[in-house]
Design an enzyme around this catalytic site. Structure first.
Site, short mmCIF file in Angstrom:
data_model
loop_
_atom_site.label_atom_id
_atom_site.label_comp_id
_atom_site.label_asym_id
_atom_site.label_seq_id
_atom_site.Cartn_x
_atom_site.Cartn_y
_atom_site.Cartn_z
N LYS A 2 -5.21 -5.37 8.36
CA LYS A 2 -5.10 -4.87 9.66
C LYS A 2 -5.85 -3.83 9.46
O LYS A 2 -7.24 -3.40 11.12
CB LYS A 2 -3.93 -3.78 9.25
CG LYS A 2 -2.49 -3.49 9.43
CD LYS A 2 -1.10 -2.56 9.18
CE LYS A 2 -0.08 -3.35 8.64
NZ LYS A 2 0.75 -2.74 7.53
N GLN A 48 1.34 2.63 5.30
CA GLN A 48 1.74 1.80 4.43
C GLN A 48 3.31 1.67 3.59
O GLN A 48 3.55 2.10 2.35
CB GLN A 48 1.08 0.43 4.17
CG GLN A 48 1.17 -1.12 3.07
CD GLN A 48 1.59 -1.43 4.24
OE1 GLN A 48 1.05 -1.47 5.41
NE2 GLN A 48 2.39 -2.79 4.60
N ASP A 51 3.54 3.08 13.57
CA ASP A 51 4.56 2.38 12.90
C ASP A 51 5.71 2.57 13.98
O ASP A 51 6.47 1.64 13.92
CB ASP A 51 5.54 2.78 12.36
CG ASP A 51 4.26 1.28 10.76
OD1 ASP A 51 4.08 0.88 11.29
OD2 ASP A 51 3.76 2.24 10.32
N1 GUN Z 1 5.95 -2.60 4.81
C1 GUN Z 1 6.01 -3.32 5.30
N2 GUN Z 1 5.98 -3.75 6.96
C2 GUN Z 1 5.70 -2.53 7.30
C3 GUN Z 1 4.69 -1.62 8.67
O1 GUN Z 1 5.10 -2.61 9.66
N3 GUN Z 1 4.48 -0.79 8.72
C4 GUN Z 1 4.52 -0.21 7.30
N4 GUN Z 1 3.73 1.11 7.64
N5 GUN Z 1 4.64 -0.24 6.48
C5 GUN Z 1 5.05 -1.93 6.08
#
Ligand code: GUN
Length: 298
Positions: free
Chosen positions: A66, A110, A133
């Site tokens: 990211k 996350q 998200d």
């Molecule tokens: N963990 C697995 N996929 C995601 C996601 O799309 N966003 C976040 N914040 N955590 C994750």
């Protein structure tokens, strides 16, 4: 037959067209970078705050990806690496600071989080305007009711991958396997927006194999390696694999038995290189949207 374009139908079988998420994501990120370059001629760059609690190796990889995508798009990223024993109160205090920080456009924490922290409390604490998200109940409700919102990145990436590959969705039967808040449920809403007819299957579904086999589009989000086998695929169907399963011998594989299913499907996404990069590309799109929304409010 000479000169006639080849049509993919259930009768003409050839190996599936690969839904190349890596290439499609690169194209989307290039579009985001071009818009950002234009915006930053007169304004600051968009900023995504990424919070990681603990040292889960898979989460560390996702967070690094990211961060790299932010750099590629011309964004600033602010990383907050917190120890695994961080309290919920401390995490919520950080989120409150980031909500109030005018230089931060998007906030991502996350998941999964360590057991002492309630995930829903964290999701609820992020300002809906910075919820890139798309997990906050305000954004989930707006998605449900067909209003503008931040769309959850993984299902949005699935739909964008299908759209850019020219897979017909309107009027088609889309079977989703998995009912999580992050993928299965929002994928159903997004496919309804595309005018697909949607079925959501899950661990308690009876006649799962037969039901999946009725799908013109199959979205697999089960979290079990090779769960979807070739005999569950309707010939010519589009198969999108959301699974990222780590094999004991190392390496990744999806929820779909790719080698066998690609002999039956019309389109199929690989793992890696399918939905994973699309999720990050949609996160970049959401961050740009958060930034643009905030500039409009100024
Ligand atoms: N963990 C697995 N996929 C995601 C996601 O799309 N966003 C976040 N914040 N955590 C994750």
């Amino acid at each position: 037959m000479k000169g006639r374009p080849l049509r993919r139908t259930a009768d003409i079988q050839m190996p599936a067209i690969i839904l190349n998420g890596k290439e499609t994501a690169a194209a989307i990120k290039a579009e985001v970078a071009a818009k950002t370059a234009q915006n930053t001629r007169t304004d600051r760059a968009p900023c995504l705050a990424v919070i990681l609690v603990g040292e889960d190796p898979a989460s560390q990889v996702y967070v690094r990806n990211k961060k790299n995508a932010c750099a590629a798009c011309g964004f600033r990223s602010a990383e907050y690496l917190l120890s695994a024993d961080t309290s919920e109160a401390d995490l919520l205090a950080l989120i409150a600071d980031l909500n109030a920080d005018d230089t931060v456009d998007g906030i991502l924490c996350q998941l999964p989080l360590p057991g002492q922290i309630r995930e829903q409390a964290v999701i609820d604490a992020i300002s809906p305007e910075k919820d890139v998200d798309g997990f906050h109940p305000v954004n989930a409700g707006r998605l449900l009711t067909g209003q503008d919102c931040f769309m959850p990145c993984t299902p949005a990436g699935v739909v964008e991958l299908l759209r850019r590959a020219g897979v017909p969705m309107a009027g088609k039967h889309c079977v989703i396997v998995g009912r999580s808040n992050i993928v299965g449920k929002p994928a159903a809403l997004l496919m309804l927006r595309e005018n697909a007819t949607v079925t959501v299957c899950h661990s308690r579904t009876e006649n799962l194999k037969e039901t999946v086999r009725t799908g013109d589009i199959v979205i697999a989000a089960v979290g079990r390696a090779n769960f979807i086998t070739a005999d569950m695929i309707k010939p010519g169907a589009a198969v999108v694999d959301v699974g990222i399963n780590r094999l004991p011998e190392g390496g990744l594989c999806g929820d779909v038995d790719f080698a066998a299913a690609s002999e039956v499907a019309g389109w199929i996404s690989p793992v890696p290189g399918g939905v994973g990069p699309m999720t990050i590309a949609m996160l970049m799109k959401n961050t740009l949207l958060a930034y643009e929304n905030r500039r409009l409010l100024k």
